[in-house]
Write an enzyme that holds these catalytic residues in place. Sequence first.
Site, mmCIF file in Angstrom:
data_model
loop_
_atom_site.group_PDB
_atom_site.id
_atom_site.type_symbol
_atom_site.label_atom_id
_atom_site.label_comp_id
_atom_site.label_asym_id
_atom_site.label_seq_id
_atom_site.Cartn_x
_atom_site.Cartn_y
_atom_site.Cartn_z
ATOM 1 N N GLU A 1 35.569 40.134 44.875
ATOM 2 C CA GLU A 1 34.257 39.725 45.371
ATOM 3 C C GLU A 1 34.343 38.395 46.132
ATOM 4 O O GLU A 1 33.541 38.130 47.027
ATOM 5 C CB GLU A 1 33.277 39.605 44.196
ATOM 6 N N HIS B 1 54.267 53.776 32.139
ATOM 7 C CA HIS B 1 54.335 55.234 32.061
ATOM 8 C C HIS B 1 53.236 55.877 32.886
ATOM 9 O O HIS B 1 52.857 57.015 32.658
ATOM 10 C CB HIS B 1 54.252 55.660 30.590
ATOM 11 N N LYS C 1 22.313 47.324 46.907
ATOM 12 C CA LYS C 1 21.200 46.965 46.008
ATOM 13 C C LYS C 1 19.883 47.259 46.694
ATOM 14 O O LYS C 1 18.953 47.798 46.098
ATOM 15 C CB LYS C 1 21.246 45.468 45.695
HETATM 16 O O1 PA5 Z 1 29.906 37.181 40.599
HETATM 17 C C1 PA5 Z 1 28.784 37.464 40.954
HETATM 18 O O2 PA5 Z 1 28.039 36.648 41.529
HETATM 19 C C2 PA5 Z 1 28.203 38.830 40.686
HETATM 20 O O3 PA5 Z 1 29.166 39.678 40.158
HETATM 21 C C3 PA5 Z 1 27.050 38.726 39.684
HETATM 22 O O4 PA5 Z 1 27.508 38.158 38.496
HETATM 23 C C4 PA5 Z 1 26.425 40.093 39.416
HETATM 24 O O5 PA5 Z 1 26.026 40.692 40.616
HETATM 25 C C5 PA5 Z 1 25.229 39.960 38.504
HETATM 26 O O6 PA5 Z 1 24.301 39.089 39.069
HETATM 27 P P1 PA5 Z 1 23.233 38.351 38.197
HETATM 28 O O7 PA5 Z 1 23.936 37.475 37.232
HETATM 29 O O8 PA5 Z 1 22.420 37.592 39.178
HETATM 30 O O9 PA5 Z 1 22.445 39.406 37.503
#
Ligand code: PA5
Length: 453
Positions: A299, A328, A442
């Site tokens: 990410e 394995h 989203k």
């Molecule tokens: O690392 C990140 O920013 C994302 O993976 C968020 O943690 C994830 O989308 C969840 O978001 P939130 O904590 O706003 O619900």
Amino acid sequence: MDLNIRMDISRAKSSAVGAEHGITPTELKDIAPRVTELHQTLAGERAEGKYGFYDLYKQTGVLEDVKATAAQFLEGGYDNLVILGIGGSALGTRALATALLPPYYNMLNTRARGGYPKVFIMDNIDPITFRQMMKVCQPKKTLYNVISKSGKTAETMAQMMVVTDAIEKKVGPEAMKDHVVVTTNPRDAGESLLHPVADKYGLKEFAVPANVGGRFSVFSPVGMFPAAMLGMDIDGMLEGCAAMDERCSKPDMEENPAYLRAALHYVLDTEKGKTMSVFMPYADGLSHVADWYCQLWAESLGKQYDLGGDEVNAGQTPIKALGATDQHSQIQLYREGPNNKLFSLIDVRKFAKSLRIPDVLPELTDLGYIRSKTMNKLMAAEFKGTMDALKTSQRPVIRVQLPQINAHTVAQLLYMLQVETAMAGRLYNVNAFDQPGVEEGKKIARSIMGGDA
Ligand code: PA5
């Protein structure tokens, strides 16, 4: 005992795997000044408060509140702690729980759990799993920690609504404050739908600092409140963070394990076609650190545009593996398939426990080589075997060794991987701290559900 984790990059060098696949002395020399220069940028931005993750372990007041709140809730004698959250709001806690709690923790009795609750980390909206969790964890005996930095994530909000309904019906709305803790945006840093919920029911609320993103939040209340509720050694973790912060504050990459790893990943990806990063611990306890790392790396670095707005489609694909299990399953591909991966093999110098393979079945002479040895020794041999086999196939490997698995060492590892990711973001010249690519899906899901696009 020296608790510092160690790193060995010799198997990622051209001298071990050839110049086509490993980093050469010239490439190391060339990238070093760039890393030092980018260190100045990152250090300056850290000082300005742009990135909060570096200094979470120093937030003494917050951490005292976390511990005191957990102590109060623990007096309530809850059977279960349920985490409602997704992505960065869940993966850190899962990594810590797997590493620092005993295996099969939820199957142990209360005494063997040290009096702490069982833990359920709900990071999906699968109706079968969630229904079953609601059955297994009766609201009356459960504390729910709703974690959402944005306070808007549909999956977490849906979970929270199911839980709210169950508490209201089975325990009563006035009991919400005894069963729900929220962790979200600070009040002065933007909206969160968890704010009005907390207000309505008078819930305890922890703030995720505005300058800390989900995947960098494990040492904030996001990870530390569950850790305190489960009796983990928070002080040990903070010491581990401090020790690694000291090492990772060095501008010279030869002295800085995070920067060295970032530079190797960047150079081998962009110059040698190592477009994938395999993270393979040889310890079940670290298996979910691998999941956590995959999210952090993917990410943070997988970006369409660079910081100058040019289209780059940057990023190295992270892959999770587990030794010896995946020897394995995946090693066949890793040794004989495309040579497009940089491996991180993680081993543990001393497991907390040892298990001797008994001296049985004397008639099976072929088993003489493991009889009366320990599983620990077999694991170490398998690790060495994979290290050497990958070298024979000219696959570059970085070895990371934890002296043992404990709060101190696991915190060092997580802290190092975060700093490494921040540096890698700079090397790729992308913003490691946003995730615009997550938003489109989203939005579409929201409009399918009848919300505003
Ligand atoms: O690392 C990140 O920013 C994302 O993976 C968020 O943690 C994830 O989308 C969840 O978001 P939130 O904590 O706003 O619900």
